[in-house]
Motif scaffolding. Structure first.
Motif, mmCIF file in Angstrom:
data_model
loop_
_atom_site.group_PDB
_atom_site.id
_atom_site.type_symbol
_atom_site.label_atom_id
_atom_site.label_comp_id
_atom_site.label_asym_id
_atom_site.label_seq_id
_atom_site.Cartn_x
_atom_site.Cartn_y
_atom_site.Cartn_z
ATOM 1 N N THR A 145 0.828 -1.201 0.000
ATOM 2 C CA THR A 145 0.000 0.000 0.000
ATOM 3 C C THR A 145 0.865 1.254 0.000
ATOM 4 O O THR A 145 0.580 2.225 -0.710
ATOM 5 C CB THR A 145 -0.940 -0.001 1.211
ATOM 6 N N ILE A 146 1.938 1.228 0.784
ATOM 7 C CA ILE A 146 2.844 2.374 0.812
ATOM 8 C C ILE A 146 3.440 2.617 -0.557
ATOM 9 O O ILE A 146 3.523 3.754 -1.032
ATOM 10 C CB ILE A 146 3.956 2.152 1.861
ATOM 11 N N GLY A 147 3.813 1.532 -1.237
ATOM 12 C CA GLY A 147 4.351 1.665 -2.587
ATOM 13 C C GLY A 147 3.359 2.357 -3.500
ATOM 14 O O GLY A 147 3.703 3.277 -4.244
ATOM 15 N N LYS A 148 2.107 1.944 -3.410
ATOM 16 C CA LYS A 148 1.079 2.533 -4.272
ATOM 17 C C LYS A 148 0.808 3.989 -3.909
ATOM 18 O O LYS A 148 0.654 4.841 -4.783
ATOM 19 C CB LYS A 148 -0.212 1.726 -4.164
ATOM 20 N N LEU A 149 0.757 4.264 -2.594
ATOM 21 C CA LEU A 149 0.510 5.638 -2.145
ATOM 22 C C LEU A 149 1.639 6.557 -2.623
ATOM 23 O O LEU A 149 1.395 7.656 -3.135
ATOM 24 C CB LEU A 149 0.402 5.697 -0.626
ATOM 25 N N ALA A 150 2.872 6.073 -2.448
ATOM 26 C CA ALA A 150 4.028 6.884 -2.828
ATOM 27 C C ALA A 150 3.962 7.205 -4.314
ATOM 28 O O ALA A 150 4.162 8.356 -4.725
ATOM 29 C CB ALA A 150 5.322 6.137 -2.498
ATOM 30 N N THR A 151 3.653 6.200 -5.123
ATOM 31 C CA THR A 151 3.573 6.402 -6.563
ATOM 32 C C THR A 151 2.497 7.424 -6.916
ATOM 33 O O THR A 151 2.737 8.359 -7.683
ATOM 34 C CB THR A 151 3.237 5.079 -7.273
ATOM 35 N N ASN A 152 1.316 7.227 -6.331
ATOM 36 C CA ASN A 152 0.196 8.113 -6.635
ATOM 37 C C ASN A 152 0.467 9.569 -6.253
ATOM 38 O O ASN A 152 0.250 10.478 -7.035
ATOM 39 C CB ASN A 152 -1.063 7.635 -5.908
ATOM 40 N N PHE A 153 0.942 9.763 -5.036
ATOM 41 C CA PHE A 153 1.149 11.141 -4.583
ATOM 42 C C PHE A 153 2.326 11.789 -5.293
ATOM 43 O O PHE A 153 2.290 12.982 -5.596
ATOM 44 C CB PHE A 153 1.321 11.184 -3.065
ATOM 45 N N SER A 154 3.337 10.977 -5.546
ATOM 46 C CA SER A 154 4.488 11.536 -6.224
ATOM 47 C C SER A 154 4.127 11.911 -7.661
ATOM 48 O O SER A 154 4.550 12.947 -8.175
ATOM 49 C CB SER A 154 5.632 10.533 -6.109
ATOM 50 N N ALA A 155 3.264 11.107 -8.289
ATOM 51 C CA ALA A 155 2.811 11.424 -9.645
ATOM 52 C C ALA A 155 1.999 12.718 -9.666
ATOM 53 O O ALA A 155 1.904 13.392 -10.686
ATOM 54 C CB ALA A 155 1.982 10.273 -10.199
ATOM 55 N N ARG A 156 1.383 13.025 -8.508
ATOM 56 C CA ARG A 156 0.595 14.263 -8.456
ATOM 57 C C ARG A 156 1.424 15.446 -7.964
ATOM 58 O O ARG A 156 0.890 16.440 -7.481
ATOM 59 C CB ARG A 156 -0.603 14.054 -7.544
ATOM 60 N N GLY A 157 2.728 15.285 -8.044
ATOM 61 C CA GLY A 157 3.605 16.398 -7.747
ATOM 62 C C GLY A 157 3.896 16.632 -6.282
ATOM 63 O O GLY A 157 4.474 17.648 -5.896
ATOM 64 N N ALA B 103 13.651 18.975 6.720
ATOM 65 C CA ALA B 103 14.804 19.629 6.093
ATOM 66 C C ALA B 103 14.638 19.721 4.582
ATOM 67 O O ALA B 103 15.031 20.716 3.966
ATOM 68 C CB ALA B 103 16.074 18.852 6.426
ATOM 69 N N ARG B 104 14.050 18.682 3.995
ATOM 70 C CA ARG B 104 13.949 18.680 2.527
ATOM 71 C C ARG B 104 12.632 19.260 2.026
ATOM 72 O O ARG B 104 12.363 19.247 0.830
ATOM 73 C CB ARG B 104 14.109 17.259 2.006
ATOM 74 N N GLY B 105 11.805 19.716 2.948
ATOM 75 C CA GLY B 105 10.540 20.330 2.537
ATOM 76 C C GLY B 105 9.570 19.356 1.897
ATOM 77 O O GLY B 105 8.875 19.688 0.938
ATOM 78 N N ALA B 106 9.523 18.145 2.425
ATOM 79 C CA ALA B 106 8.607 17.142 1.863
ATOM 80 C C ALA B 106 7.156 17.491 2.181
ATOM 81 O O ALA B 106 6.869 18.177 3.155
ATOM 82 C CB ALA B 106 8.944 15.770 2.425
ATOM 83 N N ASP B 107 6.256 17.018 1.309
ATOM 84 C CA ASP B 107 4.827 17.221 1.563
ATOM 85 C C ASP B 107 4.256 16.104 2.428
ATOM 86 O O ASP B 107 3.350 16.315 3.210
ATOM 87 C CB ASP B 107 4.058 17.234 0.226
ATOM 88 N N LEU B 108 4.772 14.908 2.199
ATOM 89 C CA LEU B 108 4.162 13.748 2.850
ATOM 90 C C LEU B 108 5.240 12.770 3.305
ATOM 91 O O LEU B 108 6.137 12.400 2.552
ATOM 92 C CB LEU B 108 3.221 13.043 1.848
ATOM 93 N N LEU B 109 5.128 12.371 4.571
ATOM 94 C CA LEU B 109 6.021 11.342 5.093
ATOM 95 C C LEU B 109 5.197 10.078 5.323
ATOM 96 O O LEU B 109 4.254 10.086 6.114
ATOM 97 C CB LEU B 109 6.659 11.816 6.407
ATOM 98 N N LEU B 110 5.537 9.020 4.604
ATOM 99 C CA LEU B 110 4.835 7.743 4.761
ATOM 100 C C LEU B 110 5.672 6.837 5.653
ATOM 101 O O LEU B 110 6.810 6.512 5.318
ATOM 102 C CB LEU B 110 4.635 7.067 3.403
ATOM 103 N N VAL B 111 5.108 6.461 6.802
ATOM 104 C CA VAL B 111 5.878 5.655 7.749
ATOM 105 C C VAL B 111 5.417 4.207 7.683
ATOM 106 O O VAL B 111 4.285 3.879 8.044
ATOM 107 C CB VAL B 111 5.714 6.205 9.188
ATOM 108 N N ASP C 250 -1.292 0.865 -9.771
ATOM 109 C CA ASP C 250 -2.466 1.749 -9.880
ATOM 110 C C ASP C 250 -3.714 1.155 -9.244
ATOM 111 O O ASP C 250 -4.808 1.701 -9.375
ATOM 112 C CB ASP C 250 -2.764 2.046 -11.348
ATOM 113 N N ASP C 251 -3.563 0.030 -8.593
ATOM 114 C CA ASP C 251 -4.744 -0.650 -8.082
ATOM 115 C C ASP C 251 -5.195 -0.178 -6.708
ATOM 116 O O ASP C 251 -5.793 -0.922 -5.941
ATOM 117 C CB ASP C 251 -4.503 -2.172 -8.039
ATOM 118 N N LEU C 252 -4.874 1.047 -6.389
ATOM 119 C CA LEU C 252 -5.343 1.605 -5.126
ATOM 120 C C LEU C 252 -6.284 2.753 -5.474
ATOM 121 O O LEU C 252 -5.905 3.667 -6.188
ATOM 122 C CB LEU C 252 -4.161 2.123 -4.302
#
Lengths: 442, 304
Positions: B119-131, B183-191, B288-290
């Motif tokens: 799920t984290i893999g899918k979330l990371a892909t989706n959010f990263s694709a949305r900038g 420090a890097r100004g990330a939008d989302l931290l997935l733990v 993309d199955d999320l």
């Protein structure tokens, strides 16, 4: 594990117990409770229905009306029926005595296959066998590495071929095992949905190529109604030889066990409990049925105790428990022993009647330390005869152990509850349960 | 391109054939009587809706039928659909709030084998694709090769990962990741956390500590706990939601593995009893199955 189901049945039968004569109506009423309890435990709807119908038929009739204590008689009927449904005796895995014996482990994603493979390898290694674990999950990221790390940690050889499909990997693994005198080969297959035709065909290919001696389905004890569909499909396509229930150390009521057993007719051969590679137990249908009925799994408890605890002491303790004569000194000793035996939750679940009596008592390790501190602040006399602990003694004990008076009160309350509970079990025994359900018969 | 819910509909087609097929069969040729309600009960129970929720639904149908003097079985069916949609909408909440300060932290928790890492893999892909700039914290330091697994996902989705060695303190990794995301100004931290049975109090304490430590490193950051539930789970899901909520809160549920024959009806039970919103549903192993969960669409797909 089956704690809440036990409570429900206990309640259902309490209603029966008070009645002098068993009528068809009050059996039907309690059967409704039994059905509800089974459904809440995730037993499949149809399986529960069939079970209740069978029990009801047996309960209404001569055997019940003849008996002196109708409630207990019904408990026995339900118990026997459950044992029958779960499989009447424990069935072990085919031992690795061919050259080599082959186990194939399969199941849905996340059911606990790789962990089980590690456990099986360790168990056999300890019996001086030479196991080979085979990575046949080429799909999930890092699955191969996961098995390799596990294998390395228990110093068992790991087999994998890059760029090969799982059926070839498995066939090559068997050749490798024959050449190098391995006793046992265990395939760790990829998790797959039972309706994923392509991947199911892959398993069929493996089966055809290497003819495993055991084809084991790993089933998560938390599975709901779908357990029926999953196990049926795996069984129809592969001809399972056994089922392994995983994650039994949670609080799932585990009704899936009943469903799977009924639908496939396959024996449940093992219980995979916990994440440590040493946590593998045989599955005992009779004990499990006792457990379902709230009679606890005292046989497993005693067995586990035998491995770690001084036998003589354990026997003495059992006697004391049954006579409800145990005091804080025993309690203290018991806690020391318990600590050696492993996680408390799994032990407590095994004690008959505990589900109900100790439901609200959280037994975590830190709290145990606190309990020990409180007991150690008591005088010998107080430990042997807790009834003399009055207000001022409580204050002293609290101060001495660095706790509040409330904590002391709480411990006393728990202690008396336990004493009473064990007393009840003792009485139950004296009354004489039907032979098949005597939890103390070893 | 197919609509966002095409896949959901396809996946749920099996469910639909099961559930709705049966309901339609039951409904088209029947009067409203106890037998009909018994059949509906069976269908709901077999979908893992659970005894308590099913009983309430059936009682509701029975009451409405007599109150409104319903004679058309289709009305009963419509009522059931409406009621389920209503139950599932109770916890509906936006996933991101406008006022959220970045980085937003999602603590991904759940029992073993539910699909947290995938799920984290899918979330990371989706959010990263949305900038969005995403960082993953590899806090499952317990399971063999879990760090490698999540690292592969990070690479695939091209996001940064903060990791340490297997066996190291997960809270320490979380702390480092939290600092890094600031420090890097990330939008989302997935733990990513290790799977743990909710009955193990020491492991639940460990989870609380991870959350506490992130809170210290990022005092202003919103920390959302997302509980992953395996779609084939039975009634135990209720217990999982309760205990995880007690430990670290539960701001949303992600239900995985709904592409099988499991009906996922436990969502209804959970929503009814605990009112926790479902954020996403997982419909397969592909990246993309999320999909975003929507109560109306979900019920439509279920009953179409």
């Amino acid at each position: 594990m089956f704690g809440q189901l036990s409570d429900r049945l206990e309640q259902a039968f309490k209603k029966l117990r008070g009645k002098g004569v068993l009528t068809e109506k009050n059996i039907r009423d309690s059967m409704r409770e039994v059905r509800q309890a089974l459904l809440e435990a995730d037993v499949n709807y149809k399986v529960a229905k069939r079970f209740v119908a069978a029990v009801q038929e047996k309960a209404i009739g001569v055997e019940v009306l003849k008996s002196i204590d109708p409630g207990q008689q019904v408990v026995k009927v339900v118990h026997d029926e459950l044992v029958e449904l779960l499989g009447s005796k424990a069935e072990p895995l085919i031992p690795p005595d061919k050259s080599p014996t082959i186990y194939m482990v399969c199941g849905l994603q996340g059911s606990g296959k790789t962990t089980l493979v590690g456990k099986l390898a360790l168990q056999n290694k300890r019996k001086n066998k030479k196991p080979l674990v085979v990575a046949a999950d080429i799909y999930r990221p890092a699955a191969v590495k996961q098995l390799k790390v596990l294998a390395d940690s228990i110093e068992v050889e790991h087999f994998y071929l890059d760029d090969k499909k799982p059926p070839e990997i498995c066939a090559e693994a068997v050749k490798h095992a024959q050449k190098n005198f391995f006793d046992l080969v265990i395939f760790d297959t990829a998790g797959r949905l039972h309706i994923d035709d392509e991947l199911m065909v892959e398993l069929e290919d493996i089966k055809q190529k290497v003819q495993p001696h055991e084809i084991l389905l790993v089933a998560d004890a938390m599975t709901g109604q779908d357990a029926v569909n999953v196990s049926k499909e795996f069984h129809e396509r592969l001809g399972l030889t056994g089922v392994v229930l995983s994650k039994l150390d949670g609080d799932a009521r585990g009704g899936a066990a009943l469903s799977i057993r009924e639908v496939t007719g396959c024996p449940i051969k093992l219980a995979s409990i916990g994440e440590k590679l040493s946590d593998l137990e045989a599955f005992h249908p009779d004990r499990m049925a006792s457990r379902i009925l709230g009679m606890g799994d005292i046989v497993s408890l005693v067995e586990k105790a035998e491995e770690t605890v001084d036998l003589e002491k354990a026997a003495r303790m059992q006697e004391k428990l049954l006579k409800a004569k145990f005091d804080f000194e025993d309690f203290l000793e018991q806690m020391g022993q318990l600590k050696k035996m492993g996680p408390l939750e799994s032990l407590v679940g095994m004690i008959p009647g505990v589900g109900k009596a100790l439901k609200n008592i959280q037994l975590d390790e830190r709290q145990m330390e606190r309990m020990v501190a409180i007991i150690k602040s008591m005088t010998i006399e107080e430990r042997r005869n807790p009834n003399i602990i009055d207000g001022s003694r409580k204050k002293r004990i609290a101060r001495g152990s660095g706790n509040s008076v409330q904590s002391v009160n709480q411990l006393l309350k728990q202690f008396f509850a336990m004493q009473k509970m064990f007393g009840n079990i003792g009485k139950m025994k004296l009354k004489g349960l039907p032979a098949g359900m005597n939890p103390f018969k070893l | 391109m197919a609509g966002p819910f095409e896949k959901l509909k396809q996946s749920l087609a099996r469910t639909r054939v099961g559930l709705l097929g049966k309901i339609s069969q039951v409904i088209t040729r029947r009067k409203i009587d106890d037998d009909l309600l018994d059949d509906i009960e069976e269908i709901l129970i077999e979908a893992d809706v659970g005894v308590a929720a099913t009983t309430r639904l059936i009682d509701f149908l029975r009451e409405q039928a007599s109150q409104e003097k319903l004679t058309d079985v289709n009305d009963i069916f419509g009522l059931l659909k409406e009621e389920i949609t209503e139950i599932l909408s109770r916890g509906d909440a936006p996933i991101f709030s406008e006022d959220d300060k970045t980085p937003v932290v999602w603590l991904i928790v759940g029992v073993n084998g539910v699909g947290k890492t995938t799920t984290i893999g899918k979330l990371a892909t989706n959010f990263s694709a949305r900038g969005k700039m995403v960082i993953i914290a590899a806090c499952d330091t317990f399971r063999a090769a879990a760090i490698d697994q999540v690292a592969i996902w990070a690479e695939r989705s091209n996001v940064e990962i903060v990791k340490s060695q297997t066996g190291s303190d997960p809270a320490a990794v979380a702390y480092d990741a939290a600092k890094a995301s600031l420090a890097r100004g990330a939008d989302l931290l997935l733990v990513d956390t290790a799977g743990r049975l909710h009955t193990k109090s020491n492991l639940m304490e460990e989870l609380k500590k991870i959350k506490r430590v992130i809170g210290k490193a990022l005092p202003d950051a919103p920390i959302y706990s997302k509980l992953i539930i395996d779609g084939s789970t039975g009634q135990n899901a209720i217990s999982q939601v309760k205990v995880f909520t007690e430990a670290v809160g539960c701001d949303g549920i992600i239900v995985t593995k709904l592409d099988g024959t499991a009906k996922g009806g436990i969502i209804i039970g959970v929503a009814e009893e605990l009112g926790v919103p479902v954020d996403f549903v997982g419909l397969g192993e592909g990246i993309d199955d999320l999909q975003r969960f929507d109560a109306g669409e979900f019920t439509e797909a279920l009953f179409e």
